[in-house]
Write a protein that holds these residues in place. Sequence first.
Motif, mmCIF file in Angstrom:
data_model
loop_
_atom_site.group_PDB
_atom_site.id
_atom_site.type_symbol
_atom_site.label_atom_id
_atom_site.label_comp_id
_atom_site.label_asym_id
_atom_site.label_seq_id
_atom_site.Cartn_x
_atom_site.Cartn_y
_atom_site.Cartn_z
ATOM 1 N N ALA A 126 137.734 50.721 64.748
ATOM 2 C CA ALA A 126 137.549 50.231 63.385
ATOM 3 C C ALA A 126 136.071 50.027 63.068
ATOM 4 O O ALA A 126 135.587 50.406 61.993
ATOM 5 N N TRP A 127 135.326 49.411 64.006
ATOM 6 C CA TRP A 127 133.904 49.166 63.753
ATOM 7 C C TRP A 127 133.115 50.467 63.697
ATOM 8 O O TRP A 127 132.199 50.616 62.871
ATOM 9 N N LYS A 128 133.445 51.423 64.560
ATOM 10 C CA LYS A 128 132.762 52.717 64.528
ATOM 11 C C LYS A 128 133.059 53.463 63.227
ATOM 12 O O LYS A 128 132.185 54.126 62.667
ATOM 13 N N THR A 129 134.295 53.358 62.758
ATOM 14 C CA THR A 129 134.668 53.998 61.495
ATOM 15 C C THR A 129 133.903 53.386 60.331
ATOM 16 O O THR A 129 133.393 54.100 59.458
ATOM 17 N N TYR A 130 133.807 52.068 60.322
ATOM 18 C CA TYR A 130 133.041 51.394 59.270
ATOM 19 C C TYR A 130 131.584 51.840 59.282
ATOM 20 O O TYR A 130 131.001 52.161 58.227
ATOM 21 N N GLN A 131 130.978 51.877 60.461
ATOM 22 C CA GLN A 131 129.578 52.279 60.573
ATOM 23 C C GLN A 131 129.368 53.718 60.086
ATOM 24 O O GLN A 131 128.412 54.005 59.350
ATOM 25 N N ARG A 132 130.264 54.610 60.482
ATOM 26 C CA ARG A 132 130.141 56.017 60.090
ATOM 27 C C ARG A 132 130.214 56.180 58.574
ATOM 28 O O ARG A 132 129.376 56.866 57.963
ATOM 29 N N ILE A 133 131.202 55.553 57.956
ATOM 30 C CA ILE A 133 131.362 55.688 56.505
ATOM 31 C C ILE A 133 130.189 55.046 55.774
ATOM 32 O O ILE A 133 129.666 55.593 54.786
ATOM 33 N N ARG A 134 129.751 53.887 56.242
ATOM 34 C CA ARG A 134 128.622 53.200 55.603
ATOM 35 C C ARG A 134 127.344 54.024 55.695
ATOM 36 O O ARG A 134 126.625 54.179 54.708
ATOM 37 N N GLN A 135 127.062 54.560 56.871
ATOM 38 C CA GLN A 135 125.837 55.336 57.052
ATOM 39 C C GLN A 135 125.868 56.635 56.252
ATOM 40 O O GLN A 135 124.849 57.031 55.664
ATOM 41 N N ASN A 136 127.006 57.297 56.206
ATOM 42 C CA ASN A 136 127.125 58.509 55.387
ATOM 43 C C ASN A 136 126.920 58.203 53.918
ATOM 44 O O ASN A 136 126.306 58.982 53.178
ATOM 45 N N SER A 137 127.428 57.048 53.493
ATOM 46 C CA SER A 137 127.260 56.653 52.094
ATOM 47 C C SER A 137 125.802 56.354 51.779
ATOM 48 O O SER A 137 125.293 56.722 50.715
ATOM 49 N N THR A 138 125.105 55.699 52.705
ATOM 50 C CA THR A 138 123.715 55.331 52.485
ATOM 51 C C THR A 138 122.833 56.561 52.366
ATOM 52 O O THR A 138 121.824 56.550 51.638
ATOM 53 N N MET A 139 123.183 57.638 53.039
ATOM 54 C CA MET A 139 122.411 58.874 52.939
ATOM 55 C C MET A 139 122.476 59.444 51.524
ATOM 56 O O MET A 139 121.512 60.041 51.040
ATOM 57 N N LYS A 140 123.606 59.249 50.840
ATOM 58 C CA LYS A 140 123.782 59.755 49.477
ATOM 59 C C LYS A 140 123.313 58.745 48.437
ATOM 60 O O LYS A 140 122.783 59.123 47.392
ATOM 61 N N THR A 141 123.540 57.481 48.698
ATOM 62 C CA THR A 141 123.195 56.422 47.748
ATOM 63 C C THR A 141 122.476 55.302 48.492
ATOM 64 O O THR A 141 123.133 54.430 49.075
ATOM 65 N N PRO A 142 121.141 55.309 48.501
ATOM 66 C CA PRO A 142 120.406 54.242 49.188
ATOM 67 C C PRO A 142 120.752 52.885 48.588
ATOM 68 O O PRO A 142 120.641 52.678 47.386
#
Length: 255
Positions: A126-142
Amino acid sequence: MNAKTKEWWQKAGWFVVLTVARHLFFFLLIALLVITIFSMGSSSVRSVSSRKIDDSSFDHSSRNTLIALQVSDIHLTFEYDNHEQNFLDFTSMLPVIKPQLILVSGDINDGMRSLIPLKFESLEYAWKTYQRIRQNSTMKTPARWEEVPGNHDFFGAWDTSLMEPYCASGADISKLTREVNVRLESGSIVRFILFQSTSPGANWPNVIANMKTETWDQVQRAIKESPEPRIVVSHHPLQMASLNLMWSPPLDSAD
């Protein structure tokens, strides 16, 4: 049996009766709350992708405007794919909204289901999934992300060490109370007071909250000392977070 002994037994009897009645009342209150939450959730949950959002809804031109989003109760787990999809749907809207700050106010990890039996791999997934989605989102929307734990995040975790490597807040998520300041282009500062409304440890099932007295003292002090504007953020509302303290918090200091 003399009069004093009889009087003592009467007082002891009333004490037992009142204690049992008080605990029964809180048990029924918690049961009613859980039933209400689950009934509301089953009838009203839907994917955020079904809602149309366009750029005209948000003012990105003002130098004195802060667009902040708060998301809570993501409940990521490998047992339910729709939770992950709902979080993906949320992040898909960020390029349109263009927030400066995203506040994730607890229950990122479903946690509770992983205790029956305890499955560490589920918690870590769950924590790895959260980190992955958050980081991918930050690349598109700082955007700046800040997290505060909820009660489910502590189910299967005795402290914040498991979540720290995967959260944008890092070690700061372990603090009972902390202040997050956002400076606008105009120079104005918006202050957010984040606090833990629940505590790690052997308090499962912690359905409502388990806030420490120390935490509430820190929150009151931060509210008094922090210049306006300030916004208080936690997983539970203030009144609910303080139920376990058996007294109502003096909210007059929070205006």
